[in-house]
Every structure is written in C-alpha cells, then in structure tokens.
Design a protein around this motif. Structure first.
Motif, PDB file in Angstrom:
ATOM      1  N   ALA A  16       0.873  -1.206  -0.118  1.00 21.32           N
ATOM      2  CA  ALA A  16      -0.004   0.086  -0.169  1.00 21.32           C
ATOM      3  C   ALA A  16       0.865   1.383   0.062  1.00 21.32           C
ATOM      4  O   ALA A  16       0.492   2.296  -0.759  1.00 21.32           O
ATOM      5  N   PHE A  17       1.953   1.373   0.775  1.00 28.83           N
ATOM      6  CA  PHE A  17       2.974   2.407   0.858  1.00 28.83           C
ATOM      7  C   PHE A  17       3.468   2.619  -0.611  1.00 28.83           C
ATOM      8  O   PHE A  17       3.606   3.737  -1.036  1.00 28.83           O
ATOM      9  N   LEU A  18       4.113   1.620  -1.158  1.00 29.89           N
ATOM     10  CA  LEU A  18       4.709   1.705  -2.422  1.00 29.89           C
ATOM     11  C   LEU A  18       3.818   2.080  -3.470  1.00 29.89           C
ATOM     12  O   LEU A  18       4.028   2.948  -4.424  1.00 29.89           O
ATOM     13  N   ASN A  19       2.443   1.581  -3.482  1.00 29.15           N
ATOM     14  CA  ASN A  19       1.463   2.233  -4.283  1.00 29.15           C
ATOM     15  C   ASN A  19       1.213   3.248  -4.316  1.00 29.15           C
ATOM     16  O   ASN A  19       1.338   4.222  -5.210  1.00 29.15           O
ATOM     17  N   GLU A  20       1.091   4.088  -2.844  1.00 26.72           N
ATOM     18  CA  GLU A  20       0.560   5.478  -2.701  1.00 26.72           C
ATOM     19  C   GLU A  20       1.714   6.293  -3.132  1.00 26.72           C
ATOM     20  O   GLU A  20       1.630   7.331  -3.419  1.00 26.72           O
ATOM     21  N   LEU A  23       3.951   4.007  -7.230  1.00 23.72           N
ATOM     22  CA  LEU A  23       3.369   3.484  -8.472  1.00 23.72           C
ATOM     23  C   LEU A  23       2.072   4.550  -8.954  1.00 23.72           C
ATOM     24  O   LEU A  23       1.629   4.544  -9.902  1.00 23.72           O
ATOM     25  N   ARG A  24       1.146   4.841  -7.960  1.00 24.08           N
ATOM     26  CA  ARG A  24      -0.019   5.517  -8.107  1.00 24.08           C
ATOM     27  C   ARG A  24      -0.884   5.075  -8.839  1.00 24.08           C
ATOM     28  O   ARG A  24      -1.843   5.557  -9.682  1.00 24.08           O
ATOM     29  N   PHE A  25      -0.803   3.631  -8.648  1.00 20.47           N
ATOM     30  CA  PHE A  25      -2.169   2.882  -9.283  1.00 20.47           C
ATOM     31  C   PHE A  25      -3.439   3.098  -8.620  1.00 20.47           C
ATOM     32  O   PHE A  25      -3.340   3.535  -7.406  1.00 20.47           O
ATOM     33  N   PRO A  26      -4.659   3.305  -9.119  1.00 15.48           N
ATOM     34  CA  PRO A  26      -5.776   3.304  -8.458  1.00 15.48           C
ATOM     35  C   PRO A  26      -6.100   2.212  -7.308  1.00 15.48           C
ATOM     36  O   PRO A  26      -5.435   1.300  -7.587  1.00 15.48           O
ATOM     37  N   THR A  27      -6.866   2.473  -6.518  1.00 16.04           N
ATOM     38  CA  THR A  27      -7.062   1.734  -5.214  1.00 16.04           C
ATOM     39  C   THR A  27      -7.505   0.315  -5.667  1.00 16.04           C
ATOM     40  O   THR A  27      -6.836  -0.728  -5.080  1.00 16.04           O
ATOM     41  N   THR A  28      -8.272   0.160  -6.635  1.00 14.62           N
ATOM     42  CA  THR A  28      -8.845  -1.170  -6.896  1.00 14.62           C
ATOM     43  C   THR A  28      -7.660  -2.047  -7.808  1.00 14.62           C
ATOM     44  O   THR A  28      -7.700  -3.019  -7.261  1.00 14.62           O
ATOM     45  N   VAL A  29      -6.998  -1.214  -8.429  1.00 13.34           N
ATOM     46  CA  VAL A  29      -5.796  -2.015  -8.954  1.00 13.34           C
ATOM     47  C   VAL A  29      -4.825  -2.511  -7.958  1.00 13.34           C
ATOM     48  O   VAL A  29      -4.410  -3.781  -7.945  1.00 13.34           O
ATOM     49  N   GLY A  30      -4.696  -1.704  -7.012  1.00 14.27           N
ATOM     50  CA  GLY A  30      -3.850  -2.207  -5.975  1.00 14.27           C
ATOM     51  C   GLY A  30      -4.132  -3.239  -5.252  1.00 14.27           C
ATOM     52  O   GLY A  30      -3.567  -4.273  -4.793  1.00 14.27           O
ATOM     53  N   VAL A  31      -5.618  -3.345  -4.774  1.00 14.70           N
ATOM     54  CA  VAL A  31      -6.289  -4.313  -3.987  1.00 14.70           C
ATOM     55  C   VAL A  31      -6.363  -5.559  -4.783  1.00 14.70           C
ATOM     56  O   VAL A  31      -6.031  -6.833  -4.250  1.00 14.70           O
ATOM     57  N   THR A  32      -6.445  -5.494  -6.413  1.00 12.00           N
ATOM     58  CA  THR A  32      -6.315  -6.729  -7.051  1.00 12.00           C
ATOM     59  C   THR A  32      -5.049  -7.282  -6.921  1.00 12.00           C
ATOM     60  O   THR A  32      -4.828  -8.645  -7.023  1.00 12.00           O
ATOM     61  N   LEU A  33      -3.864  -6.258  -7.071  1.00  7.39           N
ATOM     62  CA  LEU A  33      -2.520  -6.800  -7.227  1.00  7.39           C
ATOM     63  C   LEU A  33      -2.331  -7.657  -5.979  1.00  7.39           C
ATOM     64  O   LEU A  33      -1.744  -8.692  -5.680  1.00  7.39           O
ATOM     65  N   ALA A  34      -2.739  -7.086  -4.842  1.00  8.63           N
ATOM     66  CA  ALA A  34      -2.359  -7.647  -3.583  1.00  8.63           C
ATOM     67  C   ALA A  34      -3.247  -8.943  -3.375  1.00  8.63           C
ATOM     68  O   ALA A  34      -2.612  -9.803  -2.717  1.00  8.63           O
TER      69      ALA A  34
END
Length: 80
Positions: A16-20, A23-34
């Motif tokens: 979550a930290f790296l994404n925020e 990477l700046r992916f949308p939250t839904t993409v980050g959750v999907t990757l996790a």
C-alpha cells in the motif's frame, strides 16, 4: 499462525505504501494486485500440505467450515 498473519499484514502495508508513494495505481488495481499475491502465497502454502493428514481430519475440518459459514452471515446481520 500469528507469524503468517503478521507477515501478510506487513506485506499489505508495504504494498500500500509503495502504491501510494511511487506507483500511483488506483486503489482497485492495488487491491487486485495484493489479492493476486495472496493467492500465490496461499497456493504455495497448500503445496506443503500432507494429503493423508488432511483426509484423516476431514470430519473436523468440514464441521468447522460449515459452522463458520452459517455463523458468519448471522454475525454480520447482527452487526449491521
């Protein structure tokens, strides 16, 4: 069990930290990757299971699963 939970929690926080931050992916993409990472880890953990031991304990596993499935909607309904 608690160690595995702690590792997954730290990994989720780190992702979550790296994404925020970078990477700046949308939250839904980050959750999907996790979720995909969790699926891979779950599959890897399942490879280490002893199938014979699992079959010997199938009655208690099924009992626990059925009770959990029936209890979960009741508790969620009471909380809502």
């Amino acid at each position: 069990m608690l160690t595995a939970f702690a590792v997954l929690l730290v990994m989720a926080a780190l992702l979550a930290f790296l994404n925020e931050r970078y990477l700046r992916f949308p939250t839904t993409v980050g959750v999907t990757l996790a979720g995909a990472l969790a699926s891979i880890l779950l599959f890897a953990g399942a490879l280490g299971l002893d199938a014979r031991q699992l079959l010997r304990q199938r009655a208690s596993i099924l009992t626990h699963a059925v009770i959990s499935i029936l209890l979960s909607p009741v508790l969620i309904g009471l909380a809502a």
